[in-house]
Design a protein around this motif. Structure first.
Motif, PDB file in Angstrom:
ATOM      1  N   GLU A 186       3.339   6.029  12.373  1.00 23.95           N
ATOM      2  CA  GLU A 186       3.458   5.356  11.068  1.00 23.95           C
ATOM      3  C   GLU A 186       2.718   4.018  11.039  1.00 23.95           C
ATOM      4  O   GLU A 186       2.159   3.649  10.004  1.00 23.95           O
ATOM      5  N   LYS A 187       2.689   3.340  12.158  1.00 27.73           N
ATOM      6  CA  LYS A 187       2.006   2.042  12.227  1.00 27.73           C
ATOM      7  C   LYS A 187       0.493   2.181  12.053  1.00 27.73           C
ATOM      8  O   LYS A 187      -0.178   1.221  11.710  1.00 27.73           O
ATOM      9  N   ARG A 188      -0.043   3.374  12.320  1.00 28.25           N
ATOM     10  CA  ARG A 188      -1.494   3.601  12.262  1.00 28.25           C
ATOM     11  C   ARG A 188      -1.981   4.151  10.918  1.00 28.25           C
ATOM     12  O   ARG A 188      -3.179   4.227  10.676  1.00 28.25           O
ATOM     13  N   LEU A 189      -1.081   4.557  10.038  1.00 32.64           N
ATOM     14  CA  LEU A 189      -1.485   5.227   8.797  1.00 32.64           C
ATOM     15  C   LEU A 189      -2.498   4.429   7.967  1.00 32.64           C
ATOM     16  O   LEU A 189      -3.390   5.011   7.377  1.00 32.64           O
ATOM     17  N   GLN A 190      -2.350   3.133   7.926  1.00 28.37           N
ATOM     18  CA  GLN A 190      -3.228   2.342   7.065  1.00 28.37           C
ATOM     19  C   GLN A 190      -4.496   1.828   7.759  1.00 28.37           C
ATOM     20  O   GLN A 190      -5.304   1.142   7.134  1.00 28.37           O
ATOM     21  N   ASP A 191      -4.703   2.189   9.012  1.00 29.21           N
ATOM     22  CA  ASP A 191      -5.881   1.708   9.727  1.00 29.21           C
ATOM     23  C   ASP A 191      -7.157   2.384   9.213  1.00 29.21           C
ATOM     24  O   ASP A 191      -7.157   3.570   8.883  1.00 29.21           O
ATOM     25  N   PRO A 192      -8.249   1.647   9.156  1.00 23.50           N
ATOM     26  CA  PRO A 192      -9.475   2.144   8.518  1.00 23.50           C
ATOM     27  C   PRO A 192     -10.184   3.285   9.232  1.00 23.50           C
ATOM     28  O   PRO A 192     -10.988   3.979   8.615  1.00 23.50           O
ATOM     29  N   ASP A 193      -9.891   3.525  10.513  1.00 17.77           N
ATOM     30  CA  ASP A 193     -10.555   4.616  11.226  1.00 17.77           C
ATOM     31  C   ASP A 193      -9.822   5.952  11.089  1.00 17.77           C
ATOM     32  O   ASP A 193     -10.301   6.987  11.522  1.00 17.77           O
ATOM     33  N   VAL A 194      -8.660   5.932  10.441  1.00 10.03           N
ATOM     34  CA  VAL A 194      -7.828   7.124  10.319  1.00 10.03           C
ATOM     35  C   VAL A 194      -8.256   7.942   9.106  1.00 10.03           C
ATOM     36  O   VAL A 194      -8.350   7.424   7.994  1.00 10.03           O
ATOM     37  N   VAL A 195      -8.500   9.241   9.350  1.00  9.91           N
ATOM     38  CA  VAL A 195      -8.917  10.147   8.286  1.00  9.91           C
ATOM     39  C   VAL A 195      -7.734  10.940   7.734  1.00  9.91           C
ATOM     40  O   VAL A 195      -7.734  11.338   6.579  1.00  9.91           O
ATOM     41  N   GLY A 196      -6.732  11.184   8.571  1.00 10.54           N
ATOM     42  CA  GLY A 196      -5.611  11.968   8.091  1.00 10.54           C
ATOM     43  C   GLY A 196      -4.541  12.192   9.125  1.00 10.54           C
ATOM     44  O   GLY A 196      -4.590  11.644  10.233  1.00 10.54           O
ATOM     45  N   LEU A 197      -3.592  12.994   8.736  1.00 10.42           N
ATOM     46  CA  LEU A 197      -2.441  13.333   9.561  1.00 10.42           C
ATOM     47  C   LEU A 197      -2.391  14.852   9.683  1.00 10.42           C
ATOM     48  O   LEU A 197      -2.508  15.569   8.688  1.00 10.42           O
ATOM     49  N   ILE A 198      -2.232  15.320  10.917  1.00 13.32           N
ATOM     50  CA  ILE A 198      -2.104  16.754  11.160  1.00 13.32           C
ATOM     51  C   ILE A 198      -0.797  16.991  11.913  1.00 13.32           C
ATOM     52  O   ILE A 198      -0.520  16.346  12.915  1.00 13.32           O
ATOM     53  N   SER A 199      -0.030  17.931  11.401  1.00 11.77           N
ATOM     54  CA  SER A 199       1.184  18.377  12.070  1.00 11.77           C
ATOM     55  C   SER A 199       1.184  19.901  12.029  1.00 11.77           C
ATOM     56  O   SER A 199       0.498  20.499  11.202  1.00 11.77           O
TER      57      SER A 199
END
Length: 162
Positions: free
Chosen positions: A74-87
């Motif tokens: 959750e702490k990384r969700l807003q970081d600019p290098d993040v493209v998405g979440l996969i589960s």
């Protein structure tokens, strides 16, 4: 839409794995199976997987306090290098409808993609139909978790002779 900087390449996928319950030896393979499904998506998209795993002991999807991997993700969700979440599937992330709603708002706010690897299905948090489907899945996941808890308590009470 997104508050992230456009000059930073978005290549990191936040990959979440959770094992909630182990019935027998076959269930212990669940984290490996989830990882393989998620890795397939990362390979297809050319993304760098960043793993967050809650598979050491019982980790209920109804709470977040017992899931340090999810808390770090959750702490990384807003970081600019993040493209998405996969589960692997919707129930791995949360088994509370309101938490899924909040997550969808975050995905939309940060312009992130959400992919469920088991179904090989991408969801756009800004698309009304996708939001409806994810909300419906969240309702089912929450009901399932509540129903299992009731059955488990009944079984315990029966064995105790109550």
């Amino acid at each position: 839409m997104s508050s992230q900087s456009s000059h930073v390449p978005r290549k990191v996928a936040l990959c979440y794995v959770r094992l909630s319950y182990t019935k027998d030896e076959n269930d212990r393979q669940s984290p490996e199976r989830q990882k393989a499904n998620i890795q397939r998506i990362c390979d297809r998209e050319g993304w760098i997987p960043e793993w967050y795993v809650d598979a050491d002991g019982h980790k209920s999807g109804r709470e977040v306090k017992n899931r340090p991997g999810w808390q770090e993700l959750e702490k990384r969700l807003q970081d600019p290098d993040v493209v998405g979440l996969i589960s692997n599937d919707s129930g791995r992330m949360h088994r509370k409808t309101w938490r899924v709603g909040y997550l969808l708002d975050q995905m939309d706010e940060y312009g992130l993609r959400l992919i469920l690897a088991l179904q090989d299905r991408e969801y756009d948090a800004s698309d009304p139909t996708d939001r409806l489907l994810l909300t419906f899945m969240a309702l089912q996941d929450e009901h399932y978790a509540n129903d299992i808890a009731i059955k488990a308590k009944d079984s315990i009470n029966y064995r105790k002779g109550l």
